[in-house]
Design a protein around this motif. Structure first.
Motif, PDB file in Angstrom:
ATOM      1  N   GLY A 118      40.450  43.673  38.419  1.00 19.68           N
ATOM      2  CA  GLY A 118      41.058  42.279  38.642  1.00 19.68           C
ATOM      3  C   GLY A 118      42.326  42.319  38.924  1.00 19.68           C
ATOM      4  O   GLY A 118      43.071  43.244  39.099  1.00 19.68           O
ATOM      5  N   ILE A 119      42.941  41.015  39.470  1.00 18.25           N
ATOM      6  CA  ILE A 119      43.932  40.817  39.669  1.00 18.25           C
ATOM      7  C   ILE A 119      45.179  41.099  38.913  1.00 18.25           C
ATOM      8  O   ILE A 119      46.563  41.402  39.042  1.00 18.25           O
ATOM      9  CB  ILE A 119      44.502  39.425  40.611  1.00 18.25           C
ATOM     10  N   ASP A 120      44.695  41.238  37.418  1.00 19.43           N
ATOM     11  CA  ASP A 120      45.544  41.406  36.366  1.00 19.43           C
ATOM     12  C   ASP A 120      45.848  42.981  36.178  1.00 19.43           C
ATOM     13  O   ASP A 120      46.219  43.424  35.146  1.00 19.43           O
ATOM     14  CB  ASP A 120      44.856  40.823  34.934  1.00 19.43           C
ATOM     15  N   ASN A 121      45.250  43.846  37.142  1.00 21.68           N
ATOM     16  CA  ASN A 121      45.276  45.176  37.025  1.00 21.68           C
ATOM     17  C   ASN A 121      44.405  45.929  35.871  1.00 21.68           C
ATOM     18  O   ASN A 121      44.524  47.033  35.424  1.00 21.68           O
ATOM     19  CB  ASN A 121      46.761  45.787  36.960  1.00 21.68           C
ATOM     20  N   GLN A 122      43.529  45.235  35.635  1.00 17.75           N
ATOM     21  CA  GLN A 122      42.517  45.400  34.419  1.00 17.75           C
ATOM     22  C   GLN A 122      41.045  45.707  35.100  1.00 17.75           C
ATOM     23  O   GLN A 122      40.891  45.221  36.063  1.00 17.75           O
ATOM     24  CB  GLN A 122      42.231  44.572  33.158  1.00 17.75           C
ATOM     25  N   VAL A 123      40.419  46.414  34.409  1.00 17.48           N
ATOM     26  CA  VAL A 123      38.854  46.666  34.878  1.00 17.48           C
ATOM     27  C   VAL A 123      38.119  45.530  34.163  1.00 17.48           C
ATOM     28  O   VAL A 123      38.184  45.508  32.680  1.00 17.48           O
ATOM     29  CB  VAL A 123      38.355  48.084  34.694  1.00 17.48           C
ATOM     30  N   HIS A 124      37.227  44.513  34.717  1.00 25.48           N
ATOM     31  CA  HIS A 124      36.372  43.740  34.334  1.00 25.48           C
ATOM     32  C   HIS A 124      35.176  43.991  34.164  1.00 25.48           C
ATOM     33  O   HIS A 124      34.294  44.410  35.187  1.00 25.48           O
ATOM     34  CB  HIS A 124      36.642  42.291  34.849  1.00 25.48           C
ATOM     35  N   GLY A 128      36.427  34.399  39.069  1.00 25.54           N
ATOM     36  CA  GLY A 128      36.189  34.226  40.245  1.00 25.54           C
ATOM     37  C   GLY A 128      35.937  35.897  40.936  1.00 25.54           C
ATOM     38  O   GLY A 128      36.598  36.658  40.612  1.00 25.54           O
ATOM     39  N   MET A 129      34.955  36.080  41.777  1.00 26.34           N
ATOM     40  CA  MET A 129      34.766  37.362  42.431  1.00 26.34           C
ATOM     41  C   MET A 129      34.746  37.182  43.890  1.00 26.34           C
ATOM     42  O   MET A 129      34.029  36.520  44.722  1.00 26.34           O
ATOM     43  CB  MET A 129      33.444  37.584  42.067  1.00 26.34           C
ATOM     44  N   ASN A 130      35.839  37.797  44.303  1.00 30.28           N
ATOM     45  CA  ASN A 130      35.991  38.069  45.857  1.00 30.28           C
ATOM     46  C   ASN A 130      34.936  39.259  46.304  1.00 30.28           C
ATOM     47  O   ASN A 130      35.264  40.484  46.070  1.00 30.28           O
ATOM     48  CB  ASN A 130      37.206  38.351  46.310  1.00 30.28           C
ATOM     49  N   GLY A 131      34.045  38.863  47.088  1.00 30.39           N
ATOM     50  CA  GLY A 131      33.158  40.042  47.620  1.00 30.39           C
ATOM     51  C   GLY A 131      32.960  40.291  49.071  1.00 30.39           C
ATOM     52  O   GLY A 131      32.282  40.620  49.993  1.00 30.39           O
ATOM     53  N   ASN A 134      38.572  40.449  57.378  1.00 31.54           N
ATOM     54  CA  ASN A 134      39.789  39.387  57.287  1.00 31.54           C
ATOM     55  C   ASN A 134      40.703  39.941  56.303  1.00 31.54           C
ATOM     56  O   ASN A 134      40.559  40.225  55.071  1.00 31.54           O
ATOM     57  CB  ASN A 134      39.012  38.082  56.949  1.00 31.54           C
ATOM     58  N   LEU A 135      41.996  40.115  56.920  1.00 38.56           N
ATOM     59  CA  LEU A 135      42.994  40.596  55.900  1.00 38.56           C
ATOM     60  C   LEU A 135      43.436  39.838  54.897  1.00 38.56           C
ATOM     61  O   LEU A 135      43.913  40.266  53.757  1.00 38.56           O
ATOM     62  CB  LEU A 135      44.100  41.106  56.824  1.00 38.56           C
ATOM     63  N   SER A 136      43.418  38.511  54.957  1.00 40.28           N
ATOM     64  CA  SER A 136      43.477  37.573  54.012  1.00 40.28           C
ATOM     65  C   SER A 136      42.632  37.957  52.645  1.00 40.28           C
ATOM     66  O   SER A 136      43.120  36.992  51.723  1.00 40.28           O
ATOM     67  CB  SER A 136      43.441  36.074  54.432  1.00 40.28           C
ATOM     68  N   THR A 137      41.813  38.363  52.550  1.00 39.14           N
ATOM     69  CA  THR A 137      40.759  38.809  51.741  1.00 39.14           C
ATOM     70  C   THR A 137      41.373  39.996  50.910  1.00 39.14           C
ATOM     71  O   THR A 137      40.846  40.430  49.778  1.00 39.14           O
ATOM     72  CB  THR A 137      39.363  38.846  52.242  1.00 39.14           C
ATOM     73  N   SER A 138      42.230  40.850  51.310  1.00 37.90           N
ATOM     74  CA  SER A 138      42.692  41.969  50.682  1.00 37.90           C
ATOM     75  C   SER A 138      43.099  41.833  49.175  1.00 37.90           C
ATOM     76  O   SER A 138      43.402  40.497  48.514  1.00 37.90           O
ATOM     77  CB  SER A 138      43.740  42.637  51.170  1.00 37.90           C
ATOM     78  N   PHE A 139      43.160  42.674  48.267  1.00 39.10           N
ATOM     79  CA  PHE A 139      43.549  42.576  46.850  1.00 39.10           C
ATOM     80  C   PHE A 139      44.855  42.066  46.830  1.00 39.10           C
ATOM     81  O   PHE A 139      45.041  41.144  45.926  1.00 39.10           O
ATOM     82  CB  PHE A 139      43.284  44.098  46.430  1.00 39.10           C
ATOM     83  N   ASP A 140      45.834  42.491  47.758  1.00 40.92           N
ATOM     84  CA  ASP A 140      47.126  41.993  47.538  1.00 40.92           C
ATOM     85  C   ASP A 140      47.290  40.464  47.642  1.00 40.92           C
ATOM     86  O   ASP A 140      47.957  39.612  47.145  1.00 40.92           O
ATOM     87  CB  ASP A 140      48.145  42.878  48.279  1.00 40.92           C
ATOM     88  N   GLU A 141      46.463  40.206  48.835  1.00 41.08           N
ATOM     89  CA  GLU A 141      46.326  38.797  48.960  1.00 41.08           C
ATOM     90  C   GLU A 141      45.551  37.997  47.957  1.00 41.08           C
ATOM     91  O   GLU A 141      45.891  36.979  47.644  1.00 41.08           O
ATOM     92  CB  GLU A 141      45.649  38.516  50.135  1.00 41.08           C
ATOM     93  N   MET A 142      44.747  38.515  47.343  1.00 39.23           N
ATOM     94  CA  MET A 142      44.073  37.839  46.125  1.00 39.23           C
ATOM     95  C   MET A 142      45.117  37.621  44.945  1.00 39.23           C
ATOM     96  O   MET A 142      45.072  36.577  44.418  1.00 39.23           O
ATOM     97  CB  MET A 142      42.851  38.721  45.439  1.00 39.23           C
TER      98      MET A 142
END
Length: 184
Positions: free
Chosen positions: A22-28, A75-78, A84-92
């Motif tokens: 997750g964007i919180d740096n945790q595994v969900h 929310g799950m980004n797949g 599409n670089l706007s989908t990267s983890f940092d962009e998330m």
């Protein structure tokens, strides 16, 4: 043309379990959410989809409305970040902060979980009960362009019924949105 194998988890079957960052740096883990919550809605979404933008406020409102009753939205980004670089983890992370998301946002970089759910568009909702069974999938509502109009609020109604142990009237709708971007 790429042939894509999708499992497409049917209504009444177990949702695919996952362990995703997750964007919180945790595994969900879905299984851990199911231990804590009576209902979980997984929303296939991404940063750049205009339909997701239309629904963000409604999704945050759904989270606020039902959180006290044992519900959470995820929310799950797949989408493929290579396409599409706007989908990267940092962009998330930047997207979630800018949009002030009030729910977890996780990344399915392999697209395996997204395929297992059978997601085809963003946004697409999957409502899962405490036993891990998919009880609703499809549209969030039938009025994406007009958030204040009266229409069918499919996901909201399904959550309300599930939390009241009532039958869900419409268990599946055809998703409307942007086609997911698959890796080659």
């Amino acid at each position: 043309m790429n042939i894509l194998e999708t499992i497409n988890t049917p209504i009444g079957n177990y949702a695919p379990d996952f362990e995703l960052p997750g964007i919180d740096n945790q595994v969900h883990h879905l299984s851990r959410y199911l231990e804590k919550f009576r209902a979980v809605a997984v929303i296939a979404m991404c940063n750049h989809c205009p339909y997701v933008s239309l629904y963000l406020d409604r999704l945050k409102k759904i989270q606020r409305e039902f959180a006290s009753e044992g519900f959470t939205l995820i929310g799950m980004n797949g989408n493929s970040a290579t396409q599409n670089l706007s989908t990267s983890f940092d962009e998330m992370k930047a997207f979630a902060e800018a949009q002030q998301l009030n729910f977890p946002y996780i990344w399915d970089s392999t697209q395996d979980v997204t395929r297992s759910f059978g997601a085809s568009k963003t946004p697409m909702a999957f409502l899962i009960d405490k036993n891990g069974i998919v009880r609703y999938k499809g549209q969030i509502d039938n009025h994406p362009q007009e958030p204040l109009s009266v229409g069918e609020d499919y996901l909201r109604n399904a959550i309300a019924c599930l939390l009241k142990d009532q039958a869900i009237n419409q268990v599946e709708t055809e998703p409307v949105g942007t086609t997911l971007i698959w890796r080659n």
